[in-house]
Design a protein around this motif. Structure first.
Motif, mmCIF file in Angstrom:
data_model
loop_
_atom_site.group_PDB
_atom_site.id
_atom_site.type_symbol
_atom_site.label_atom_id
_atom_site.label_comp_id
_atom_site.label_asym_id
_atom_site.label_seq_id
_atom_site.Cartn_x
_atom_site.Cartn_y
_atom_site.Cartn_z
ATOM 1 N N VAL A 198 0.863 -1.179 0.000
ATOM 2 C CA VAL A 198 0.000 0.000 0.000
ATOM 3 C C VAL A 198 0.900 1.229 0.000
ATOM 4 O O VAL A 198 1.797 1.356 0.838
ATOM 5 N N ARG A 199 0.666 2.124 -0.949
ATOM 6 C CA ARG A 199 1.493 3.329 -1.078
ATOM 7 C C ARG A 199 0.609 4.568 -1.112
ATOM 8 O O ARG A 199 -0.540 4.521 -1.528
ATOM 9 N N LEU A 200 1.210 5.669 -0.718
ATOM 10 C CA LEU A 200 0.537 6.959 -0.821
ATOM 11 C C LEU A 200 0.579 7.392 -2.288
ATOM 12 O O LEU A 200 1.610 7.255 -2.951
ATOM 13 N N ARG A 201 -0.523 7.887 -2.798
ATOM 14 C CA ARG A 201 -0.565 8.346 -4.193
ATOM 15 C C ARG A 201 0.361 9.560 -4.366
ATOM 16 O O ARG A 201 0.566 10.336 -3.437
ATOM 17 N N HIS A 202 0.874 9.734 -5.554
ATOM 18 C CA HIS A 202 1.806 10.817 -5.867
ATOM 19 C C HIS A 202 1.156 12.183 -5.618
ATOM 20 O O HIS A 202 0.040 12.441 -6.055
ATOM 21 N N GLY A 203 1.858 13.056 -4.921
ATOM 22 C CA GLY A 203 1.415 14.424 -4.720
ATOM 23 C C GLY A 203 0.368 14.630 -3.635
ATOM 24 O O GLY A 203 -0.113 15.740 -3.453
ATOM 25 N N VAL A 204 0.026 13.591 -2.892
ATOM 26 C CA VAL A 204 -1.009 13.691 -1.864
ATOM 27 C C VAL A 204 -0.505 14.489 -0.663
ATOM 28 O O VAL A 204 0.656 14.387 -0.270
ATOM 29 N N LYS A 205 -1.409 15.305 -0.108
ATOM 30 C CA LYS A 205 -1.108 16.078 1.099
ATOM 31 C C LYS A 205 -2.018 15.607 2.227
ATOM 32 O O LYS A 205 -3.173 15.241 1.977
ATOM 33 N N PRO A 206 -1.535 15.609 3.461
ATOM 34 C CA PRO A 206 -2.389 15.228 4.585
ATOM 35 C C PRO A 206 -3.523 16.234 4.735
ATOM 36 O O PRO A 206 -3.324 17.436 4.562
ATOM 37 N N SER A 207 -4.719 15.744 5.034
ATOM 38 C CA SER A 207 -5.857 16.657 5.102
ATOM 39 C C SER A 207 -6.855 16.317 6.207
ATOM 40 O O SER A 207 -7.871 16.983 6.329
ATOM 41 N N VAL A 208 -6.573 15.308 7.011
ATOM 42 C CA VAL A 208 -7.505 14.901 8.060
ATOM 43 C C VAL A 208 -6.887 15.240 9.414
ATOM 44 O O VAL A 208 -5.972 14.558 9.876
ATOM 45 N N PHE A 209 -7.392 16.306 10.003
ATOM 46 C CA PHE A 209 -6.871 16.769 11.293
ATOM 47 C C PHE A 209 -8.026 17.163 12.200
ATOM 48 O O PHE A 209 -9.118 17.445 11.724
ATOM 49 N N ASN A 210 -7.764 17.205 13.485
ATOM 50 C CA ASN A 210 -8.758 17.633 14.463
ATOM 51 C C ASN A 210 -8.191 18.869 15.163
ATOM 52 O O ASN A 210 -7.760 18.809 16.306
ATOM 53 N N PHE A 211 -8.193 19.992 14.439
ATOM 54 C CA PHE A 211 -7.616 21.217 14.968
ATOM 55 C C PHE A 211 -8.586 21.919 15.917
ATOM 56 O O PHE A 211 -9.801 21.869 15.703
ATOM 57 N N PRO A 212 -8.042 22.634 16.908
ATOM 58 C CA PRO A 212 -8.906 23.503 17.711
ATOM 59 C C PRO A 212 -9.410 24.651 16.827
ATOM 60 O O PRO A 212 -8.847 24.922 15.764
#
Length: 98
Positions: A73-87
């Motif tokens: 399983v690999r991360l797709r090319h150019g993907v950015k993290p986008s799932v966060f639980n920010f205050p």
């Protein structure tokens, strides 16, 4: 030595124990400077610069961000993290620096 997820407020750590959920993986920051900077901005930690050992856990990516077609399983090319639980004070969108 354990490694910790660099995401704001995330307490997941990678170590040699089997206590982690089997689905949780850890990803190093990209070597490509442009994409690496986008990841650094995405974690919204003031003054954060990823070190060689900096990691994010797989919980900060959408399921579609991963390529599961092969044996690995690999991360797709150019993907950015986008799932966060920010205050609330960190939830506004930040424009990336040029």
């Amino acid at each position: 030595m354990p490694d910790f997820c660099a995401a704001y407020g995330c307490s997941h750590e990678r170590n040699n124990s089997l206590s982690l959920a089997p689905f949780l993986t850890f990803l190093r920051f990209p070597k490509d400077n442009s994409l690496k900077r986008q990841w650094e901005l995405a974690v919204k930690r003031e003054g954060f610069v990823a070190a060689e050992r900096s990691l994010l856990c797989s919980e900060h990516f959408k399921p579609d961000d991963f390529d599961r077609t092969g044996q690995i399983v690999r991360l797709r090319h150019g993907v950015k993290p986008s799932v966060f639980n920010f205050p609330s004070h960190l939830q506004k969108v930040c424009a990336p620096f040029g």
